[in-house]
Design an enzyme around this catalytic site. Structure first.
Site, mmCIF file in Angstrom:
data_model
loop_
_atom_site.group_PDB
_atom_site.id
_atom_site.type_symbol
_atom_site.label_atom_id
_atom_site.label_comp_id
_atom_site.label_asym_id
_atom_site.label_seq_id
_atom_site.Cartn_x
_atom_site.Cartn_y
_atom_site.Cartn_z
ATOM 1 N N CYS A 23 -3.550 1.143 -28.837
ATOM 2 C CA CYS A 23 -3.420 -0.114 -29.575
ATOM 3 C C CYS A 23 -4.812 -0.576 -29.980
ATOM 4 C CB CYS A 23 -2.820 -1.190 -28.683
ATOM 5 S SG CYS A 23 -1.381 -0.639 -27.769
ATOM 6 N N HIS A 26 5.496 39.851 -35.293
ATOM 7 C CA HIS A 26 5.934 39.864 -33.899
ATOM 8 C C HIS A 26 6.935 38.746 -33.600
ATOM 9 C CE1 HIS A 26 3.138 43.040 -32.966
ATOM 10 N NE2 HIS A 26 2.173 42.348 -33.543
ATOM 11 N N LYS A 85 -4.665 7.050 -34.423
ATOM 12 C CA LYS A 85 -5.962 7.691 -34.676
ATOM 13 C C LYS A 85 -6.629 8.219 -33.416
ATOM 14 C CE LYS A 85 -9.320 8.935 -37.319
ATOM 15 N NZ LYS A 85 -9.041 10.104 -38.161
ATOM 16 N N GLU A 140 1.491 16.670 -40.367
ATOM 17 C CA GLU A 140 1.328 15.288 -39.900
ATOM 18 C C GLU A 140 1.483 14.261 -41.013
ATOM 19 O OE1 GLU A 140 -3.530 15.309 -39.190
ATOM 20 O OE2 GLU A 140 -2.343 14.011 -37.924
ATOM 21 N N TRP A 142 0.878 0.379 -30.665
ATOM 22 C CA TRP A 142 1.530 1.677 -30.833
ATOM 23 C C TRP A 142 2.289 1.891 -29.534
ATOM 24 C CZ3 TRP A 142 0.096 6.872 -28.869
ATOM 25 C CH2 TRP A 142 0.781 7.902 -29.526
ATOM 26 N N LYS A 193 -2.388 19.635 -40.844
ATOM 27 C CA LYS A 193 -2.595 18.571 -41.839
ATOM 28 C C LYS A 193 -1.314 18.337 -42.630
ATOM 29 C CE LYS A 193 -5.293 17.031 -40.956
ATOM 30 N NZ LYS A 193 -6.317 16.886 -39.963
ATOM 31 N N GLU A 201 -5.208 24.540 -38.838
ATOM 32 C CA GLU A 201 -5.563 23.185 -39.259
ATOM 33 C C GLU A 201 -4.835 22.811 -40.557
ATOM 34 O OE1 GLU A 201 -6.734 20.649 -38.052
ATOM 35 O OE2 GLU A 201 -7.378 19.425 -39.737
ATOM 36 N N ARG A 240 -5.107 2.527 -35.172
ATOM 37 C CA ARG A 240 -4.908 2.744 -33.738
ATOM 38 C C ARG A 240 -3.469 2.494 -33.309
ATOM 39 N NH1 ARG A 240 -9.454 2.809 -30.760
ATOM 40 N NH2 ARG A 240 -8.266 2.151 -28.952
ATOM 41 N N ASN A 249 -4.731 -2.959 -24.144
ATOM 42 C CA ASN A 249 -4.651 -1.598 -24.660
ATOM 43 C C ASN A 249 -4.838 -0.675 -23.458
ATOM 44 O OD1 ASN A 249 -4.990 0.817 -26.064
ATOM 45 N ND2 ASN A 249 -7.140 0.423 -26.495
ATOM 46 N N GLY A 250 -3.883 0.238 -23.238
ATOM 47 C CA GLY A 250 -3.997 1.141 -22.087
ATOM 48 C C GLY A 250 -2.657 1.251 -21.382
HETATM 49 C C1 AGP Z 1 -5.844 15.117 -36.672
HETATM 50 O O1 AGP Z 1 -5.495 14.920 -37.984
HETATM 51 C C2 AGP Z 1 -5.123 14.332 -35.699
HETATM 52 N N1 AGP Z 1 -5.135 12.967 -36.013
HETATM 53 C C3 AGP Z 1 -5.351 14.657 -34.228
HETATM 54 O O2 AGP Z 1 -4.942 15.977 -34.030
HETATM 55 C C4 AGP Z 1 -6.778 14.485 -33.635
HETATM 56 O O3 AGP Z 1 -7.634 15.453 -34.159
HETATM 57 C C5 AGP Z 1 -6.703 14.590 -32.107
HETATM 58 O O4 AGP Z 1 -5.905 13.545 -31.614
HETATM 59 C C6 AGP Z 1 -8.046 14.574 -31.440
HETATM 60 O O5 AGP Z 1 -8.742 13.398 -31.696
HETATM 61 P P1 AGP Z 1 -10.272 13.245 -31.352
HETATM 62 O O6 AGP Z 1 -11.040 14.155 -32.225
HETATM 63 O O7 AGP Z 1 -10.585 11.799 -31.619
HETATM 64 O O8 AGP Z 1 -10.438 13.601 -29.908
#
Ligand code: AGP
Length: 596
Positions: A2, A492, A591, A476, A71, A473, A469, A27, A97-98
């Site tokens: 959050c 395989h 994030k 997500e 969140w 991308k 990657e 966040r 937050n936590g």
């Molecule tokens: C990437 O697009 C994602 N948002 C996610 O995989 C991110 O890279 C991951 O949560 C790690 O975050 P960080 O680099 O802040 O540790």
């Protein structure tokens, strides 16, 4: 995960808090709330985003307040579960937050004492606990309450009749913004950059009391302490869209600059720099999550090729289960936010095992910068979009620099090789510009991908992680189910899933993997799947295999993950846009992930 903010000063608090919360929505954004100290404590909270709450909140005459964007982790997104929470007498309000791990026990105990609960959250126990210990001093009450709590937190609380905000931090980020006749608190500096560039970082276990004129910081033991004020060089403009439709697109287009900035910082003085421990390690372990993990995988190929040192790459969440052998590797932790709980836990575990820890992060003052033995800062500037883009390429650059430095330390690279590689690295911003210039050529590929429900991405060697990657991308932000594979693995198992509705994206660049990649693609084309080839400029031969080709500029194979990443980011962005997705804030994602 959050975001929390707070304001105490000479201006109306509501608008400042709501504006700051918008900048923290990366966040978490499933519910939102504010508490303003007035002749009462006025709380407005709602399921949804800040813009929805803004429509409901009237102008409130109050100069002190706190806010929260949530969140959901404990309790569904709803107005009841949204923060702030008020004590039963209405005199205290609190945001958090936590995670409070022992909240069920505490809830039972407090219920037995007559406290009533209106939400399913772990946070609500905090406000009742603080109330239980309140004896005229909110700071003392919060400190006492935290003795009963097991878990992690950044907390801000206000009380009726006071302009003070009381905060506490454990394993969740919290900064104090220093102003003139006004002070702020926030989960992240980007939330308050509009108002101040001067911040004080609150460290683990510390608490603080903030009023318009004063900031008092306390050690975990309760002693008042002094801490220097840090000047942030990021500007509030850095955290705005600047005419781009989405932050993600803006951040993709910033990459020539962010890659250059990261290079400038370390490349020239690399030979003399002390970015690595003086002792050359016999092995390296890289630990990270998500996109940062993919950067780590690219780093493995780079370090093994340049420095000839064996590298293991581990997921942050799995590192604790790996065996701690006698061999103490250099452990590189990659995390753009510097706050990812799994990566931080791995950092602590690596230190416990006696390893030297080196963090690669983008956020100055983040937890990892304080916990790792040494730090390399990427210079990507604030990244707001949940999907990592510019921080990924800045991480790649940092890993090339680490690989080069390891090679130098071991004498694995000669003068000429060093000069050549440095020149190649310096050409990366131009290569990225050339990819960005041809964004329009993606139209055909976007049409193919937008129709799909499933897609596969394949590559080999250093571009195997590039394709992992690319798939991450796409999934997500477009919600298309996409999987990345080492091209050789397709036969395989996954080949069974390919059909005319399932496109395959293949990196067939003109390097030592080219012929094998072409064979893999031929197998798939024979099964009628649409094949989208990413090819090196001028390689017209691939048109024999498919009608769908996207070209990338030619570059040394070692550095090819950088232009390829930018191309695949653009592809994912335009597919998501064609499908009308909420690109900067994909569902269920946040994030920085501060829970394990
Ligand atoms: C990437 O697009 C994602 N948002 C996610 O995989 C991110 O890279 C991951 O949560 C790690 O975050 P960080 O680099 O802040 O540790």
């Amino acid at each position: 995960m959050c975001g929390i903010v707070g304001y105490s000063g000479d201006k109306m608090a509501t608008d400042i808090i709501l504006d700051s919360l918008i900048r923290l929505e990366y966040r978490g954004y499933d519910s939102v709330g504010v508490a303003i100290v007035n002749h009462d404590i006025v709380v407005y909270k709602e399921k949804g985003q800040v813009s929805q709450l803004r429509d409901l909140v009237p102008s409130i005459d109050g100069y002190t307040g706190i806010g929260h964007t949530r969140w959901a982790t404990c309790g569904v997104p709803s107005s009841e579960n949204a923060h702030p929470f008020k004590s039963m007498d209405g005199r205290i309000a609190l945001v958090h937050n936590g995670i409070i791990e022992n909240y069920l026990d505490l809830r039972k105990e407090l219920s037995a004492q007559g406290y009533e609960f209106s939400s399913q959250t772990d946070t609500e126990v905090l406000v009742h606990l603080v109330h239980r210990y309140m004896d005229g001093d909110l700071h003392m009450a919060l400190r006492r309450a935290l003795q009963d709590v097991r878990g992690t937190y950044a907390i801000a609380a206000v009380e009726f009749g006071s302009d003070r905000i009381v905060v506490a931090r454990k394993e969740n980020p919290l900064v104090i913004g220093v102003g003139m006749g006004e002070n702020f608190i926030a989960s992240d500096v980007t939330a308050i950059l509009e108002h101040t560039s001067d911040v004080i970082y609150v460290m683990d276990g510390e608490t603080a009391v903030i009023s318009p004129e004063e900031i008092h910081l306390f050690s975990p033991e309760g002693q008042e302490i002094k801490r220097e004020v840090n000047r942030i060089t990021w500007t509030s403009e850095d955290a705005k869209k600047e005419g781009f439709e989405h932050f993600m697109l803006k951040e993709i287009f910033e990459q020539p600059k962010t890659v250059r900035d990261t290079l400038v910082c370390y490349l020239d003085g690399l030979e003399a720099s002390d970015i690595l421990p003086p002792v050359s390690p016999s092995s390296v372990t890289i630990v990270a999550c998500g996109t940062s993990y993919h950067a780590g995988m690219v780093g493995k190929y780079a370090i093994e090729e340049l420095a000839n040192i064996p590298v293991t790459v581990e997921l942050g969440s799995e590192f604790r289960y790996s065996s701690g052998t006698d061999n103490k590797p250099l452990v590189i932790l990659i995390t753009q936010s510097g706050e990812t709980a799994d990566t931080l836990a791995a950092c602590r575990e690596a230190r416990r095992r006696g390893c030297h820890t080196l963090a690669v992060t983008n956020v100055l003052g983040s937890t990892i910068t304080r916990e790792a033995d040494s730090v390399i800062m990427t210079k990507a500037g604030p990244e707001i979009s949940v999907a990592a883009t510019k921080t990924y390429t800045a991480q790649l650059v940092s890993l090339y620099l680490i690989a080069l430095k390891l090679a130098l330390n071991r004498g694995a690279i000669d003068e000429m090789g060093l000069r050549e590689l440095k020149a190649q690295l310096r050409s990366l911003p131009t290569l990225i510009e050339r990819v960005l210039d041809r964004a329009d050529s993606l139209q055909d590929a976007v049409e193919v991908m937008s129709r799909a429900q499933h897609a596969f991405f394949i590559g080999r060697n250093i571009n195997f992680p590039s394709m992992l990657e690319g798939a991450l991308k796409l999934k997500e932000i477009s919600y298309i189910h996409a999987e990345g594979y080492a091209a050789g693995e397709l036969k395989h198992g996954p080949l069974a899933l390919l059909d005319p509705d399932t496109p395959l994206v293949a990196a067939c660049l003109r390097d030592h993997t080219y012929e094998k990649m072409i064979s893999n693609v031929t197998e798939v084309a024979a099964r009628g799947s649409p094949v989208l080839i990413v090819a090196s400029d001028g390689d017209e031969q691939v048109h024999l295999l498919t009608d769908h080709v996207i070209f990338v500029p030619r570059c040394p194979p070692l550095l090819s993950p950088v232009p390829l990443a930018v191309l695949l980011q653009l592809l994912a962005y335009h597919v998501a846009k064609a499908k009308g997705m909420p690109i900067d804030k994909p569902r269920n994602l946040a994030k920085s992930v501060t829970v394990e």
